[in-house]
Design a protein around this motif. Structure first.
Motif, PDB file in Angstrom:
ATOM      1  N   LYS A  77       0.899  -1.300   0.361  1.00  0.00           N
ATOM      2  CA  LYS A  77      -0.166   0.497   0.006  1.00  0.00           C
ATOM      3  C   LYS A  77       0.733   1.465  -0.008  1.00  0.00           C
ATOM      4  CE  LYS A  77      -4.679  -2.030   1.951  1.00  0.00           C
ATOM      5  NZ  LYS A  77      -5.576  -1.351   3.107  1.00  0.00           N
ATOM      6  N   ILE A  78       0.559   2.323  -1.351  1.00  0.00           N
ATOM      7  CA  ILE A  78       1.412   3.619  -1.071  1.00  0.00           C
ATOM      8  C   ILE A  78       0.548   4.433  -1.193  1.00  0.00           C
ATOM      9  CG2 ILE A  78       3.554   2.052  -2.272  1.00  0.00           C
ATOM     10  CD1 ILE A  78       2.080   3.243  -4.231  1.00  0.00           C
ATOM     11  N   PHE A  79       0.994   5.507  -0.907  1.00  0.00           N
ATOM     12  CA  PHE A  79       0.245   6.850  -1.505  1.00  0.00           C
ATOM     13  C   PHE A  79       0.641   7.443  -2.014  1.00  0.00           C
ATOM     14  CE2 PHE A  79       0.138  11.505   0.163  1.00  0.00           C
ATOM     15  CZ  PHE A  79      -1.178  11.888   0.283  1.00  0.00           C
ATOM     16  N   ILE A  80       0.663   8.832  -3.039  1.00  0.00           N
ATOM     17  CA  ILE A  80       0.954   9.490  -4.122  1.00  0.00           C
ATOM     18  C   ILE A  80       0.235  11.266  -4.268  1.00  0.00           C
ATOM     19  CG2 ILE A  80       1.181   9.553  -6.279  1.00  0.00           C
ATOM     20  CD1 ILE A  80       1.105   6.920  -6.921  1.00  0.00           C
ATOM     21  N   GLN A  81       0.343  11.115  -3.795  1.00  0.00           N
ATOM     22  CA  GLN A  81       0.440  13.376  -3.855  1.00  0.00           C
ATOM     23  C   GLN A  81      -0.010  13.777  -4.894  1.00  0.00           C
ATOM     24  OE1 GLN A  81       0.042  15.067  -0.853  1.00  0.00           O
ATOM     25  NE2 GLN A  81      -0.139  16.677  -2.358  1.00  0.00           N
ATOM     26  N   GLY A  82      -1.220  13.636  -4.661  1.00  0.00           N
ATOM     27  CA  GLY A  82      -2.209  14.595  -6.126  1.00  0.00           C
ATOM     28  C   GLY A  82      -2.140  13.442  -7.304  1.00  0.00           C
ATOM     29  N   GLU A  83      -2.255  12.647  -6.846  1.00  0.00           N
ATOM     30  CA  GLU A  83      -2.215  11.460  -7.795  1.00  0.00           C
ATOM     31  C   GLU A  83      -3.469  11.402  -9.060  1.00  0.00           C
ATOM     32  OE1 GLU A  83      -2.778   7.160  -6.467  1.00  0.00           O
ATOM     33  OE2 GLU A  83      -3.622   7.600  -5.144  1.00  0.00           O
ATOM     34  N   ASN A  84      -5.285  12.129  -7.802  1.00  0.00           N
ATOM     35  CA  ASN A  84      -6.268  12.047  -7.888  1.00  0.00           C
ATOM     36  C   ASN A  84      -6.702  13.076  -9.669  1.00  0.00           C
ATOM     37  OD1 ASN A  84      -6.890  10.682  -6.318  1.00  0.00           O
ATOM     38  ND2 ASN A  84      -7.640  12.068  -5.128  1.00  0.00           N
ATOM     39  N   ASP A  85      -5.587  14.053  -9.573  1.00  0.00           N
ATOM     40  CA  ASP A  85      -5.762  14.750 -11.231  1.00  0.00           C
ATOM     41  C   ASP A  85      -5.269  13.729 -12.479  1.00  0.00           C
ATOM     42  OD1 ASP A  85      -3.170  15.038 -10.633  1.00  0.00           O
ATOM     43  OD2 ASP A  85      -2.825  17.069 -10.554  1.00  0.00           O
ATOM     44  N   GLY A  86      -4.744  12.797 -12.418  1.00  0.00           N
ATOM     45  CA  GLY A  86      -4.545  11.936 -13.511  1.00  0.00           C
ATOM     46  C   GLY A  86      -2.836  12.533 -13.381  1.00  0.00           C
ATOM     47  N   VAL A  87      -2.393  13.106 -12.336  1.00  0.00           N
ATOM     48  CA  VAL A  87      -1.390  14.240 -13.867  1.00  0.00           C
ATOM     49  C   VAL A  87      -0.190  14.292 -12.314  1.00  0.00           C
ATOM     50  CG1 VAL A  87      -0.003  16.253 -14.800  1.00  0.00           C
ATOM     51  CG2 VAL A  87      -2.516  15.592 -15.440  1.00  0.00           C
ATOM     52  N   PHE A  88       0.908  13.280 -13.176  1.00  0.00           N
ATOM     53  CA  PHE A  88       2.233  13.534 -11.839  1.00  0.00           C
ATOM     54  C   PHE A  88       3.006  14.412 -11.612  1.00  0.00           C
ATOM     55  CE2 PHE A  88       6.120  12.243  -9.217  1.00  0.00           C
ATOM     56  CZ  PHE A  88       5.192  11.759  -8.625  1.00  0.00           C
ATOM     57  N   ASP A  89       2.852  15.442 -11.328  1.00  0.00           N
ATOM     58  CA  ASP A  89       3.411  16.772 -10.916  1.00  0.00           C
ATOM     59  C   ASP A  89       4.592  17.467 -10.753  1.00  0.00           C
ATOM     60  OD1 ASP A  89       1.225  18.545 -12.568  1.00  0.00           O
ATOM     61  OD2 ASP A  89       0.085  18.268 -10.886  1.00  0.00           O
ATOM     62  N   ASN A  90       5.436  18.420 -10.463  1.00  0.00           N
ATOM     63  CA  ASN A  90       6.878  18.522 -10.425  1.00  0.00           C
ATOM     64  C   ASN A  90       6.569  18.370  -8.514  1.00  0.00           C
ATOM     65  OD1 ASN A  90       6.236  20.741 -10.089  1.00  0.00           O
ATOM     66  ND2 ASN A  90       7.443  21.372 -11.173  1.00  0.00           N
ATOM     67  N   THR A  91       5.839  18.573  -7.856  1.00  0.00           N
ATOM     68  CA  THR A  91       5.580  18.539  -6.821  1.00  0.00           C
ATOM     69  C   THR A  91       5.205  17.333  -5.761  1.00  0.00           C
ATOM     70  OG1 THR A  91       3.329  19.519  -6.544  1.00  0.00           O
ATOM     71  CG2 THR A  91       5.289  21.082  -6.887  1.00  0.00           C
ATOM     72  N   ASP A  92       4.328  16.097  -6.983  1.00  0.00           N
ATOM     73  CA  ASP A  92       3.745  14.822  -6.275  1.00  0.00           C
ATOM     74  C   ASP A  92       5.310  14.073  -6.059  1.00  0.00           C
ATOM     75  OD1 ASP A  92       2.057  16.462  -7.161  1.00  0.00           O
ATOM     76  OD2 ASP A  92       1.451  14.947  -9.137  1.00  0.00           O
ATOM     77  N   PHE A  93       4.739  13.308  -5.385  1.00  0.00           N
ATOM     78  CA  PHE A  93       5.417  12.137  -5.159  1.00  0.00           C
ATOM     79  C   PHE A  93       4.929  10.882  -4.520  1.00  0.00           C
ATOM     80  CE2 PHE A  93       4.407  14.930  -1.054  1.00  0.00           C
ATOM     81  CZ  PHE A  93       4.317  13.628  -0.354  1.00  0.00           C
ATOM     82  N   ILE A  94       5.448  10.075  -4.212  1.00  0.00           N
ATOM     83  CA  ILE A  94       5.705   8.653  -3.776  1.00  0.00           C
ATOM     84  C   ILE A  94       5.805   8.029  -2.757  1.00  0.00           C
ATOM     85  CG2 ILE A  94       5.381   5.909  -4.388  1.00  0.00           C
ATOM     86  CD1 ILE A  94       5.940   6.978  -7.608  1.00  0.00           C
ATOM     87  N   GLU A  95       5.221   7.718  -1.706  1.00  0.00           N
ATOM     88  CA  GLU A  95       5.437   7.212  -0.326  1.00  0.00           C
ATOM     89  C   GLU A  95       5.667   6.604   0.175  1.00  0.00           C
ATOM     90  OE1 GLU A  95       5.399  11.500   2.394  1.00  0.00           O
ATOM     91  OE2 GLU A  95       4.026   9.745   3.121  1.00  0.00           O
ATOM     92  N   PHE A  96       5.637   5.709   0.667  1.00  0.00           N
ATOM     93  CA  PHE A  96       5.538   3.951   1.370  1.00  0.00           C
ATOM     94  C   PHE A  96       6.621   4.049   2.534  1.00  0.00           C
ATOM     95  CE2 PHE A  96       8.862   3.706  -1.575  1.00  0.00           C
ATOM     96  CZ  PHE A  96       9.952   2.831  -1.479  1.00  0.00           C
ATOM     97  N   TYR A  97       5.983   2.849   2.964  1.00  0.00           N
ATOM     98  CA  TYR A  97       6.786   2.258   4.236  1.00  0.00           C
ATOM     99  C   TYR A  97       7.431   0.600   3.976  1.00  0.00           C
ATOM    100  CZ  TYR A  97       8.752  -0.235   8.819  1.00  0.00           C
ATOM    101  OH  TYR A  97       8.911  -0.365   9.773  1.00  0.00           O
ATOM    102  N   ALA A  98       8.666   0.942   4.013  1.00  0.00           N
ATOM    103  CA  ALA A  98       9.266  -0.084   3.911  1.00  0.00           C
ATOM    104  C   ALA A  98      10.485  -1.427   4.912  1.00  0.00           C
ATOM    105  CB  ALA A  98      10.623  -0.096   2.471  1.00  0.00           C
ATOM    106  N   GLU A  99      10.794  -2.093   5.082  1.00  0.00           N
ATOM    107  CA  GLU A  99      11.653  -2.621   5.934  1.00  0.00           C
ATOM    108  C   GLU A  99      12.736  -3.976   5.121  1.00  0.00           C
ATOM    109  OE1 GLU A  99       8.902  -5.550   7.987  1.00  0.00           O
ATOM    110  OE2 GLU A  99       8.438  -3.898   9.226  1.00  0.00           O
ATOM    111  N   LYS A 100      14.425  -3.076   6.143  1.00  0.00           N
ATOM    112  CA  LYS A 100      15.074  -3.641   5.292  1.00  0.00           C
ATOM    113  C   LYS A 100      14.550  -6.040   5.248  1.00  0.00           C
ATOM    114  CE  LYS A 100      17.567  -4.459  10.367  1.00  0.00           C
ATOM    115  NZ  LYS A 100      18.320  -4.022  10.897  1.00  0.00           N
ATOM    116  N   ASN A 101      15.874  -6.456   4.714  1.00  0.00           N
ATOM    117  CA  ASN A 101      16.118  -7.790   5.269  1.00  0.00           C
ATOM    118  C   ASN A 101      15.777  -8.871   6.152  1.00  0.00           C
ATOM    119  OD1 ASN A 101      15.264 -10.512   3.007  1.00  0.00           O
ATOM    120  ND2 ASN A 101      17.622 -10.998   3.366  1.00  0.00           N
ATOM    121  N   THR A 102      15.700  -9.250   6.420  1.00  0.00           N
ATOM    122  CA  THR A 102      16.041 -10.167   7.684  1.00  0.00           C
ATOM    123  C   THR A 102      15.789 -11.433   7.616  1.00  0.00           C
ATOM    124  OG1 THR A 102      13.720 -10.512   8.746  1.00  0.00           O
ATOM    125  CG2 THR A 102      14.450  -8.316   9.497  1.00  0.00           C
ATOM    126  N   GLY A 103      16.013 -12.298   8.474  1.00  0.00           N
ATOM    127  CA  GLY A 103      15.755 -13.516   8.677  1.00  0.00           C
ATOM    128  C   GLY A 103      14.527 -14.215   8.484  1.00  0.00           C
TER     129      GLY A 103
END
Length: 379
Positions: A77-103
């Protein structure tokens, strides 16, 4: 008691490492492009407009709602700033939580064991790989934003749960050794990265685990510990007798006497997982900063060898909403039972600008306002 896992914002910008990935697994759609993102530290990551352009992605040719991110074959699940207008503007971004690899996913590598002896340290690599791609769908996995600020309708929570894990990975152990000095070609339960400090016959080790801001009136705390045999006495074992005697005790750093956690016998290279629930008051009081564990290899008569190593110690305990001057914080929140939402009043959080809570269980993103020195959130 059901609990949800939360992370309060620690933002990391991804600025340079997006690499096309030509190979994949069954979850990959061969008609799509995939870009590799390497993650070596847990946190919230942000991919900017400029980063996508520098990676050669023609973002003007498709809708940002088409973006997806995968890890271990699972869409995130990700968050994309400003995606609802259908255009990825220069102030938009993709945001997500991620974890390093473990055993944690390495159990299939092991022979004849029901659990990974150190799930917090990988046998192979600490770097996880996430994949950025896009399709033609407008219904890809997204973090939902929550903005409820009707704080006066709720009573504040007294605690959350904090989980402190100390994984000891200073040395690699090859596992059970036979009388000729040989080891199994497969990964066995006593093999992996464990503590470089070895408990020898009659010796003790002390390990400190942070247990600050303990809420002593809260529900039970939980202790989990894995210890591994690193030797075997062939003669003793041939008599059907154990050749290890281990004693584990714990106490608050400001307490005088120890509480017994385990006093146990085991054989050879056995891997032992011990778990107990305890009253939080046994971990100390409001002025406690850590819990000390004393682990002893008991010197029983006639034994000549008794080497033992610690894999990890984990303590999960009720914690007041003082976040210890940190700029990010991972915690568990029990489901509200007497009201429809949990009301959090968070103090001593070293946030700057807008702080956010990420519900890692349900995939929501919550802006949390600050008044004077306290952050407020409804979950």
């Amino acid at each position: 008691m059901k609990k949800s896992l939360f992370f309060i914002l620690s933002l990391v910008l991804i600025s340079s490492y997006l690499k096309a990935q030509p190979y994949g697994n069954e979850w990959i759609n061969n008609s799509q492009k995939y870009y590799k993102i390497k993650i070596a530290q847990n946190g919230v990551y942000r991919i900017s407009y400029t980063t996508l352009l520098n990676a050669g992605i023609s973002i003007s040719s498709f809708d940002p709602r088409n973006f997806q991110i995968f890890n271990n074959g699972v869409e995130q699940k990700i968050f994309i700033q400003g995606e609802n207008d259908g255009v990825f503007d220069n102030t938009d971004f993709i945001e997500f939580y991620a974890e390093k690899n473990t055993g944690a996913l390495e159990l299939p590598l092991y022979y004849n064991t029901s659990f990974v002896p150190n799930p917090y340290y990988s046998l192979v690599n600490d770097t996880a790989v996430y994949f950025l791609t896009w399709n033609a769908s407008f219904s890809n996995a997204r973090m939902a934003s929550e903005t409820d600020v009707s704080f006066s309708s709720y009573s504040p929570n007294s605690f959350v749960f904090r989980e402190e894990i100390q994984s000891y990975s200073g040395a690699y152990y090859a596992g059970e050794t036979d009388q000729a000095g040989g080891t199994n070609a497969r990964y066995v339960a006593s093999e992996g990265y464990f503590d470089s400090q070895v408990l020898t016959l009659g010796s003790s080790l002390q390990k400190n685990i942070s247990t600050t801001n303990l809420y002593t009136s809260g529900p039970y705390a939980k202790i989990e510990c894995v210890v591994v045999g690193a030797s075997q006495d062939f003669y003793t074992l041939s008599q059907g007798l154990p050749d290890h005697h281990l004693k584990i005790e714990f106490k608050a750093n400001n307490a005088s006497g120890y509480n017994l956690f385990r006093d146990t016998l085991f054989k050879g290279y056995a891997t032992n997982k011990f778990t107990s629930v305890i009253s939080p008051s046994l971990l100390g009081n409001a002025s406690t900063t850590s819990t000390m564990f004393n682990v002893t290899s008991v010197n029983d008569p006639s034994w000549t060898s008794n080497r033992t190593v610690i894999s990890y110690i984990k303590v999960k305990y009720p914690h007041i909403l003082d976040f210890e001057s940190r700029s990010d914080y991972l915690f568990y929140l029990p489901d509200a039972t007497t009201q429809t939402k949990s009301y959090l009043q968070i103090s001593n959080f070293a946030g700057s600008g807008t702080a956010r809570l990420y519900n890692l269980t349900n995939g929501t993103r919550i802006d949390i306002p600050k008044l004077v020195n306290t952050y407020y959130a409804l979950v």
